[in-house]
Design an enzyme around this catalytic site. Structure first.
Site, PDB file in Angstrom:
ATOM      1  N   ASP A   1     -54.164 -30.661 -31.157  1.00 53.03           N
ATOM      2  CA  ASP A   1     -53.548 -31.194 -29.939  1.00 53.03           C
ATOM      3  C   ASP A   1     -54.017 -32.630 -29.753  1.00 53.03           C
ATOM      4  OD1 ASP A   1     -52.276 -29.623 -27.248  1.00 53.03           O
ATOM      5  OD2 ASP A   1     -53.166 -31.593 -26.872  1.00 53.03           O
TER       6      ASP A   1
ATOM      7  N   LYS B   1     -58.986 -30.311 -25.059  1.00 53.06           N
ATOM      8  CA  LYS B   1     -58.426 -28.966 -25.280  1.00 53.06           C
ATOM      9  C   LYS B   1     -58.972 -28.379 -26.588  1.00 53.06           C
ATOM     10  CE  LYS B   1     -54.173 -29.894 -22.740  1.00 53.06           C
ATOM     11  NZ  LYS B   1     -52.713 -29.950 -22.698  1.00 53.06           N
TER      12      LYS B   1
ATOM     13  N   CYS C   1     -39.968 -23.551 -17.538  1.00 52.35           N
ATOM     14  CA  CYS C   1     -38.784 -23.227 -18.348  1.00 52.35           C
ATOM     15  C   CYS C   1     -37.474 -23.198 -17.582  1.00 52.35           C
ATOM     16  CB  CYS C   1     -39.012 -21.905 -19.071  1.00 52.35           C
ATOM     17  SG  CYS C   1     -40.273 -22.058 -20.331  1.00 52.35           S
TER      18      CYS C   1
ATOM     19  N   ARG D   1     -43.620 -14.807 -21.381  1.00 56.12           N
ATOM     20  CA  ARG D   1     -43.704 -15.043 -19.943  1.00 56.12           C
ATOM     21  C   ARG D   1     -45.147 -15.344 -19.618  1.00 56.12           C
ATOM     22  NH1 ARG D   1     -41.977  -9.288 -18.418  1.00 56.12           N
ATOM     23  NH2 ARG D   1     -43.238  -9.085 -20.277  1.00 56.12           N
TER      24      ARG D   1
HETATM   25  C1  UDX Z   1     -43.678 -25.055 -23.812  1.00 56.18           C
HETATM   26  C2  UDX Z   1     -42.619 -25.445 -24.818  1.00 56.18           C
HETATM   27  O1  UDX Z   1     -43.204 -25.953 -25.943  1.00 56.18           O
HETATM   28  C3  UDX Z   1     -41.604 -26.278 -24.164  1.00 56.18           C
HETATM   29  O2  UDX Z   1     -40.628 -26.676 -25.022  1.00 56.18           O
HETATM   30  C4  UDX Z   1     -41.033 -25.402 -23.149  1.00 56.18           C
HETATM   31  O3  UDX Z   1     -39.869 -25.887 -22.633  1.00 56.18           O
HETATM   32  C5  UDX Z   1     -42.058 -25.179 -22.103  1.00 56.18           C
HETATM   33  O4  UDX Z   1     -43.082 -24.505 -22.685  1.00 56.18           O
HETATM   34  P1  UDX Z   1     -45.931 -25.693 -22.937  1.00 56.18           P
HETATM   35  O5  UDX Z   1     -46.756 -25.094 -23.993  1.00 56.18           O
HETATM   36  O6  UDX Z   1     -45.792 -24.934 -21.669  1.00 56.18           O
HETATM   37  O7  UDX Z   1     -44.488 -26.046 -23.500  1.00 56.18           O
HETATM   38  O8  UDX Z   1     -46.284 -27.179 -22.625  1.00 56.18           O
HETATM   39  P2  UDX Z   1     -47.708 -27.859 -22.533  1.00 56.18           P
HETATM   40  O9  UDX Z   1     -48.687 -26.919 -21.910  1.00 56.18           O
HETATM   41  O10 UDX Z   1     -47.472 -29.189 -21.920  1.00 56.18           O
HETATM   42  O11 UDX Z   1     -48.115 -27.992 -24.068  1.00 56.18           O
HETATM   43  C6  UDX Z   1     -47.746 -28.982 -24.919  1.00 56.18           C
HETATM   44  C7  UDX Z   1     -48.997 -29.446 -25.669  1.00 56.18           C
HETATM   45  O12 UDX Z   1     -48.647 -30.346 -26.689  1.00 56.18           O
HETATM   46  C8  UDX Z   1     -50.010 -30.150 -24.761  1.00 56.18           C
HETATM   47  O13 UDX Z   1     -51.260 -29.529 -24.901  1.00 56.18           O
HETATM   48  C9  UDX Z   1     -50.005 -31.575 -25.278  1.00 56.18           C
HETATM   49  O14 UDX Z   1     -51.257 -32.204 -25.147  1.00 56.18           O
HETATM   50  C10 UDX Z   1     -49.610 -31.382 -26.717  1.00 56.18           C
HETATM   51  N1  UDX Z   1     -49.005 -32.538 -27.372  1.00 56.18           N
HETATM   52  C11 UDX Z   1     -47.999 -33.222 -26.803  1.00 56.18           C
HETATM   53  C12 UDX Z   1     -49.460 -32.901 -28.637  1.00 56.18           C
HETATM   54  O15 UDX Z   1     -50.384 -32.311 -29.176  1.00 56.18           O
HETATM   55  N2  UDX Z   1     -48.852 -33.954 -29.272  1.00 56.18           N
HETATM   56  C13 UDX Z   1     -47.857 -34.665 -28.701  1.00 56.18           C
HETATM   57  O16 UDX Z   1     -47.388 -35.607 -29.313  1.00 56.18           O
HETATM   58  C14 UDX Z   1     -47.410 -34.296 -27.423  1.00 56.18           C
HETATM   59  C1  UDX Z   2     -39.709 -17.566 -18.730  1.00 58.18           C
HETATM   60  C2  UDX Z   2     -38.996 -16.495 -19.567  1.00 58.18           C
HETATM   61  O1  UDX Z   2     -39.046 -15.244 -18.882  1.00 58.18           O
HETATM   62  C3  UDX Z   2     -39.602 -16.404 -20.943  1.00 58.18           C
HETATM   63  O2  UDX Z   2     -38.912 -15.456 -21.711  1.00 58.18           O
HETATM   64  C4  UDX Z   2     -39.487 -17.789 -21.544  1.00 58.18           C
HETATM   65  O3  UDX Z   2     -39.834 -17.827 -22.852  1.00 58.18           O
HETATM   66  C5  UDX Z   2     -40.265 -18.780 -20.722  1.00 58.18           C
HETATM   67  O4  UDX Z   2     -39.701 -18.805 -19.422  1.00 58.18           O
HETATM   68  P1  UDX Z   2     -41.925 -17.744 -17.294  1.00 58.18           P
HETATM   69  O5  UDX Z   2     -41.341 -19.021 -16.801  1.00 58.18           O
HETATM   70  O6  UDX Z   2     -43.325 -17.723 -17.782  1.00 58.18           O
HETATM   71  O7  UDX Z   2     -41.044 -17.148 -18.479  1.00 58.18           O
HETATM   72  O8  UDX Z   2     -41.867 -16.676 -16.112  1.00 58.18           O
HETATM   73  P2  UDX Z   2     -40.795 -15.627 -15.556  1.00 58.18           P
HETATM   74  O9  UDX Z   2     -41.484 -14.346 -15.367  1.00 58.18           O
HETATM   75  O10 UDX Z   2     -39.560 -15.626 -16.326  1.00 58.18           O
HETATM   76  O11 UDX Z   2     -40.510 -16.227 -14.091  1.00 58.18           O
HETATM   77  C6  UDX Z   2     -39.910 -17.484 -13.909  1.00 58.18           C
HETATM   78  C7  UDX Z   2     -39.699 -17.736 -12.441  1.00 58.18           C
HETATM   79  O12 UDX Z   2     -38.710 -16.882 -11.911  1.00 58.18           O
HETATM   80  C8  UDX Z   2     -40.937 -17.531 -11.571  1.00 58.18           C
HETATM   81  O13 UDX Z   2     -41.023 -18.570 -10.611  1.00 58.18           O
HETATM   82  C9  UDX Z   2     -40.669 -16.215 -10.876  1.00 58.18           C
HETATM   83  O14 UDX Z   2     -41.307 -16.125  -9.617  1.00 58.18           O
HETATM   84  C10 UDX Z   2     -39.167 -16.258 -10.710  1.00 58.18           C
HETATM   85  N1  UDX Z   2     -38.543 -14.925 -10.601  1.00 58.18           N
HETATM   86  C11 UDX Z   2     -38.589 -14.058 -11.650  1.00 58.18           C
HETATM   87  C12 UDX Z   2     -37.850 -14.581  -9.441  1.00 58.18           C
HETATM   88  O15 UDX Z   2     -37.781 -15.363  -8.462  1.00 58.18           O
HETATM   89  N2  UDX Z   2     -37.239 -13.347  -9.367  1.00 58.18           N
HETATM   90  C13 UDX Z   2     -37.262 -12.462 -10.403  1.00 58.18           C
HETATM   91  O16 UDX Z   2     -36.677 -11.381 -10.266  1.00 58.18           O
HETATM   92  C14 UDX Z   2     -37.971 -12.820 -11.576  1.00 58.18           C
END
Ligand code: UDX
Ligand code: UDX
Length: 434
Positions: free
Chosen positions: A30, A35, A260, A154
């Site tokens: 990363d 991290k 997401c 999730r």
């Molecule tokens: C994920 C998915 O990868 C993203 O596409 C999706 O839509 C949301 O969930 P997430 O893991 O939640 O992303 O994002 P984040 O916690 O921001 O992690 C990305 C990581 O990549 C960070 O730790 C950041 O420091 C790292 N990073 C970013 C690199 O190592 N290199 C880069 O050039 C940019």
């Molecule tokens: C989501 C998808 O579920 C997962 O498959 C994907 O890969 C990443 O995005 P996440 O965002 O971690 O996962 O959480 P999720 O449990 O899907 O909830 C998303 C949001 O919807 C939360 O804010 C939750 O409170 C809301 N939610 C969910 C509702 O308001 N009502 C519901 O019935 C379910």
């Protein structure tokens, strides 16, 4: 199989640790050195149930490591899972700048055949850009493949989702890449869906947008329930008993947040627009979701009239329970609105307080971080429940009422029974039921 996970954020950390737990040799890397330092010492920089135990277990076993050096990580791995973030740009599209940057680094370090796997959520056709970028910048004739393996984790149950998946989608365009990915996931061979890359990329956006649609739909129905004598919980139950509809993701509330749904629904609408397919359906779902905050704040105003100088307890700050993640959390928008109106907020969350302090620093006037739900509600004129943590379901409600200045209880997630709350003496408001 020697695997690299590039970007150890919420998705990457879980992916690295769980792939190691399946028995592969995994290196996580990363750009944020902290991290990597923490992970190497067995400490996860995110809170995710069960993650730290598996991290420690696999570090000890010796098949999981974390490296700062991206070049070295790429050079020593056969499969590269790219899980860097793909944030939203102003026009709603996903910003691919980090994916492009990583692709160039892969090109520069292409010392042997590698499979580059898109793990981040990316727009359909991204694989072509990754391929083109690597071809443009590579210094040798070494072959490579691009593949897509979207995550469906999730937050809060991500480890269990990874180790007990409903489906694993693999998008490939060569037998060689297919064999590599099928081998990685051989434990789940009965749940594999192998497609071409465009299809795999689209499955992810289509799934998330569909789930977001489902939530906005029930939220819209909840508005109708509030204008009639219908009860949204029972409407959802009645709908969910039909297996064609299913009972999941029909919980009405203050709206969806997280890294997401809000982003993916806009990204898919933009992809459609760019390709000449109108996705007003998704734009409407987004609008309904944004309106949830207005409706909630209006309810608070209807209960308190003027918010200036009122003390408001906010319980639940993360975007959903069992995570410390506050990205696109409804709590942030609600707190902003309360502060604009001149209220004082007393905030509490079991895990997300440190992250929220990045948005509302501790010294922000009229912002107080509480030590417990009971501390938060002290002399409060109203209590807002935004995230349905179990800790709140188990609160001593008599004690809560006794500590408040006015027993106004706004339940943004319908976790309590209206009749019971009224019996306890609360002026109780919930979503879509009386
Ligand atoms: C994920 C998915 O990868 C993203 O596409 C999706 O839509 C949301 O969930 P997430 O893991 O939640 O992303 O994002 P984040 O916690 O921001 O992690 C990305 C990581 O990549 C960070 O730790 C950041 O420091 C790292 N990073 C970013 C690199 O190592 N290199 C880069 O050039 C940019
Ligand atoms: C989501 C998808 O579920 C997962 O498959 C994907 O890969 C990443 O995005 P996440 O965002 O971690 O996962 O959480 P999720 O449990 O899907 O909830 C998303 C949001 O919807 C939360 O804010 C939750 O409170 C809301 N939610 C969910 C509702 O308001 N009502 C519901 O019935 C379910």
């Amino acid at each position: 199989m020697k695997i690299a996970v590039i970007g150890t954020g919420y998705v990457g950390m879980v992916t690295a640790v769980c792939l190691a737990d399946l028995g592969h040799t995994v290196i996580g890397t990363d750009v944020v050195p902290e991290k990597i330092d923490k992970a190497s010492r067995g400490i996860s920089h995110i809170y995710e149930s069960g993650l730290e135990e598996l991290l420690k277990k696999n570090l000890k076993r010796g098949n999981l490591s974390f490296l700062h050096d991206l070049d070295e990580t790429i050079r020593s791995s056969e499969v590269l899972f790219v899980s860097v973030n793909t944030p939203q740009r102003e026009d709603g599209s996903a910003d691919m700048v980090y994916v492009e940057g990583v692709s160039r680094r892969i090109a520069e370090n292409l010392n042997s055949y590698k499979v580059v796997v898109e793990k981040s959520t990316v727009p359909v056709k991204t694989s072509l850009w990754i391929k083109r970028t690597i071809d443009l910048h590579k210094k040798s004739d070494v072959e490579f493949d691009v593949a897509s393996n979207p995550e469906f984790l999730r937050e809060g149950t991500a480890v269990s989702d990874f180790l007990h998946p409903d489906r694993i989608v693999i998008g490939v365009e060569s037998e060689r890449a297919r064999d590599v990915l099928v081998e990685i996931y051989k434990k789940f061979k009965d749940r594999l869906l192998v497609t071409n890359i465009d299809t795999a990329e689209l499955i992810k956006h289509a799934s998330n947008s569909f789930l977001a649609l489902k939530i906005s739909y029930i939220n819209l129905i909840s508005e109708l329930c509030e204008k009639t004598d219908a009860d949204v919980e029972l409407v959802a139950q009645g709908m969910g008993m039909d297996p064609r509809i299913g009972d999941q993701f029909l919980r009405a509330g203050i709206g969806y947040g997280g890294s997401c749904f809000p982003k993916d629904i806009r990204a898919l609408a933009k992809i459609g627009e760019d390709l000449g397919v109108s996705f007003d359906l998704l734009k409407e779902a987004d609008k309904i979701n944004l309106k949830r905050i207005d409706i909630f704040v209006d309810k608070i105003k209807n209960a308190l009239w003027i918010l200036k100088d009122k003390v408001i307890a906010v319980l639940g700050l993360s975007f959903k329970p069992e995570t410390d993640d506050i990205r696109e959390a409804p709590s942030i928008k609600v707190i902003q609105r309360l502060l604009e109106e001149g209220a004082t907020v007393r905030l509490y969350d079991p895990k997300a307080m440190e992250n929220l302090k990045q948005v509302f620093p501790e010294k922000t006037p009229q912002v107080h971080y509480a030590k417990s739900p009971y501390d938060a509600v002290e002399k409060a004129n109203a209590l807002l429940l935004i995230t349905e943590w179990d800790e709140f379901k188990e609160m001593d409600l008599k004690k809560i009422k006794g500590l408040m200045a006015n027993p106004i209880f706004m339940d943004g997630r319908n976790i309590f029974e209206p009749a019971q709350m009224r019996e306890l003496g609360f002026d109780y408001y919930s979503i879509g039921r009386k």
